[in-house]
Scaffold this motif. Structure first.
Motif, mmCIF file in Angstrom:
data_model
loop_
_atom_site.group_PDB
_atom_site.id
_atom_site.type_symbol
_atom_site.label_atom_id
_atom_site.label_comp_id
_atom_site.label_asym_id
_atom_site.label_seq_id
_atom_site.Cartn_x
_atom_site.Cartn_y
_atom_site.Cartn_z
ATOM 1 N N LEU A 14 0.829 -1.208 0.000
ATOM 2 C CA LEU A 14 0.000 0.000 0.000
ATOM 3 C C LEU A 14 0.865 1.261 0.000
ATOM 4 C CD1 LEU A 14 -2.831 -1.066 2.477
ATOM 5 C CD2 LEU A 14 -2.971 -0.858 -0.014
ATOM 6 N N ALA A 15 1.972 1.216 0.730
ATOM 7 C CA ALA A 15 2.866 2.372 0.753
ATOM 8 C C ALA A 15 3.462 2.626 -0.630
ATOM 9 C CB ALA A 15 3.983 2.153 1.777
ATOM 10 N N SER A 18 0.776 4.031 -2.939
ATOM 11 C CA SER A 18 0.545 5.442 -2.627
ATOM 12 C C SER A 18 1.639 6.315 -3.220
ATOM 13 C CB SER A 18 0.479 5.623 -1.107
ATOM 14 O OG SER A 18 0.240 6.974 -0.779
ATOM 15 N N GLU A 22 1.468 9.353 -5.933
ATOM 16 C CA GLU A 22 1.856 10.614 -5.268
ATOM 17 C C GLU A 22 0.925 10.952 -4.109
ATOM 18 O OE1 GLU A 22 1.869 13.334 -8.514
ATOM 19 O OE2 GLU A 22 3.839 12.677 -9.242
ATOM 20 N N GLY A 23 0.625 9.950 -3.298
ATOM 21 C CA GLY A 23 -0.191 10.172 -2.113
ATOM 22 C C GLY A 23 -1.676 10.163 -2.357
ATOM 23 N N LEU A 25 -3.708 7.581 -3.213
ATOM 24 C CA LEU A 25 -4.307 6.249 -3.274
ATOM 25 C C LEU A 25 -5.728 6.234 -2.723
ATOM 26 C CD1 LEU A 25 -4.126 3.234 -3.828
ATOM 27 C CD2 LEU A 25 -3.012 2.939 -1.605
ATOM 28 N N ALA A 26 -5.948 6.890 -1.609
ATOM 29 C CA ALA A 26 -7.265 6.852 -0.966
ATOM 30 C C ALA A 26 -8.344 7.517 -1.813
ATOM 31 C CB ALA A 26 -7.203 7.511 0.410
ATOM 32 N N ALA A 28 -8.110 7.658 -5.265
ATOM 33 C CA ALA A 28 -7.853 7.250 -6.650
ATOM 34 C C ALA A 28 -9.143 6.906 -7.387
ATOM 35 C CB ALA A 28 -6.919 6.042 -6.664
ATOM 36 N N VAL A 55 -4.773 -3.223 -2.635
ATOM 37 C CA VAL A 55 -5.426 -1.963 -3.017
ATOM 38 C C VAL A 55 -6.939 -2.128 -3.037
ATOM 39 C CG1 VAL A 55 -5.736 -0.312 -4.906
ATOM 40 C CG2 VAL A 55 -3.439 -1.065 -4.277
#
Length: 282
Positions: A14-15, A18, A22-23, A25-26, A28, A55
Motif C-alpha cells: 500500500l505504501a 501510494s 503521489e499520495g 491512493l485513498a 484514486a 489496493v
C-alpha cells in the motif's frame, strides 16, 4: 488475524502504491488505478496479484467506512498468478542430508550447535513446520513420550503436529542446553539467550550450509523445501490428502493439492527414466 509477515507485506504494498500515485491512493479513480496497474507490469504475476488485492481491500474498506462513496477497486483486475510446483527433495537427497547430520553428531555428540542443528532439521522434515513456527516454538512445546505438540500457526490458528520419536529425541537432547530463562526452544545466539528466538534468516543459513556439506546444491534447498518434502513424501507413501492438509495447517485444500501434482510428476519422471522402452525413439 493475519500473520505478522503478511501484514508487513500488505503495508509495504500500500505504501508503494501510494507513492506511485503521489499520495492519492485513498482518492484514486479508475484512471489512476489503471496507471497503478501499468506500473506493476514488470512484476511477477504473483506479486502484482498481491498488490492489486491489497489496493482493492483498502478501497472497499474506505467505502464501507463511509470515507468515500464509490469503490473503483472493483474494476482493478487481479492478475491470475500461475501456481508453480514447489521445490522438493528426492528421498536420496534426504538420506544424504541426514547421513551428514549423523556424521556431525558422531564427531561431536555433545556440541550444542550440532544438537541444535539436529533438532531443527528433524522437526522441519519430520513435522512439516513452517520456518516461522519452528523458530518460535516455546521452550516446553515438546513433552517426552507424547508424540505430538500443539503449535500456533498462520492467523493465530492452533493445530496438532506429530513428532516422531527421533525428532523428539533430538529436540529433547538440544533442550538440555537451553537456558531456563528462555521462552523459546531455539533462543537467539549459539549458546542461547533469554531474549528472542533464532531468526528465520539464520535457520535458512544453517539449512543451506548442511546441504552444501551433503553435496546438495544450496539453491535447491531451504527450510520451506523441507516442509514441501514432508508433504510430498507423505502423499507418495499413501497418506490421505485431508490428513496432509491438517498436518500442514492449510486453510484451503487447494493449497495442499499442489503436492499431488508433484507426486504425479515424480511418477512420470520415474516411468520415463526407468521403463525398458524409455530410451527407444518413436
Amino acid at each position: 488475524g493475519a500473520a505478522k509477515n503478511t501484514l508487513i507485506a500488505y503495508g509495504r504494498d500500500l505504501a508503494q502504491a501510494s507513492a506511485v500515485l503521489e499520495g492519492g491512493l485513498a482518492t484514486a479513480d479508475s484512471a489512476a488505478l489503471a496507471r497503478l496497474a501499468r506500473s506493476w507490469a514488470p512484476l511477477k504475476r504473483a506479486s502484482a496479484a498481491r498488490k492489486a488485492s491489497a489496493v482493492r481491500q483498502l478501497l472497499a474498506f474506505l467505502m464501507a467506512e463511509g470515507l468515500r462513496t464509490d469503490d473503483p477497486g472493483r474494476d482493478l483486475a487481479l492478475p491470475q498468478a500461475a501456481r508453480p510446483l514447489p521445490k522438493v527433495l528426492g528421498a536420496g537427497d534426504v538420506t544424504r542430508l541426514f547421513a551428514v547430520l549423523a556424521e556431525k553428531l558422531a564427531a561431536a555428540p555433545d556440541d550444542p550447535a550440532t544438537l541444535r542443528l539436529s533438532a531443527l532439521i528433524e522437526l522441519l522434515y519430520g513435522s512439516g513446520l513452517r520456518a516461522s513456527e519452528l523458530v518460535a516454538l516455546p521452550r516446553h512445546a515438546l513433552k517426552a513420550g507424547r508424540g505430538h505438540m500443539v503449535i500456533t500457526g498462520k492467523g493465530d490458528k492452533e493445530r496438532l503436529v506429530p513428532v516422531s520419536r527421533r525428532a523428539e529425541a533430538a529436540a529433547l537432547a538440544w533442550s538440555q542446553h537451553v537456558p531456563a530463562s528462555s521462552r523459546y526452544l531455539f533462543p537467539a545466539g549459539r549458546a542461547g539467550s533469554a531474549a528472542g528466538h533464532l531468526t528465520r534468516l539464520r535457520l535458512w543459513q544453517l539449512v543451506k550450509s548442511l546441504a552444501a556439506d551433503a553435496g546438495i546444491p544450496p539453491q535447491r534447498i531451504s527450510p520451506h523445501v523441507l516442509r514441501h518434502a514432508f508433504a510430498t513424501h507423505l502423499l507418495e507413501g499413501g497418506a490421505d490428502l485431508r490428513i496432509v492438509q491438517t498436518l500442514l495447517g492449510h486453510a484451503d485444500i487447494a493449497t495442499t493439492q499442489i503436492y499431488t501434482h508433484v507426486a504425479a510428476a515424480t511418477l512420470v519422471e520415474l516411468v520415463n527414466s526407468r521403463h525398458p522402452l524409455a530410451d527407444e525413439s518413436n
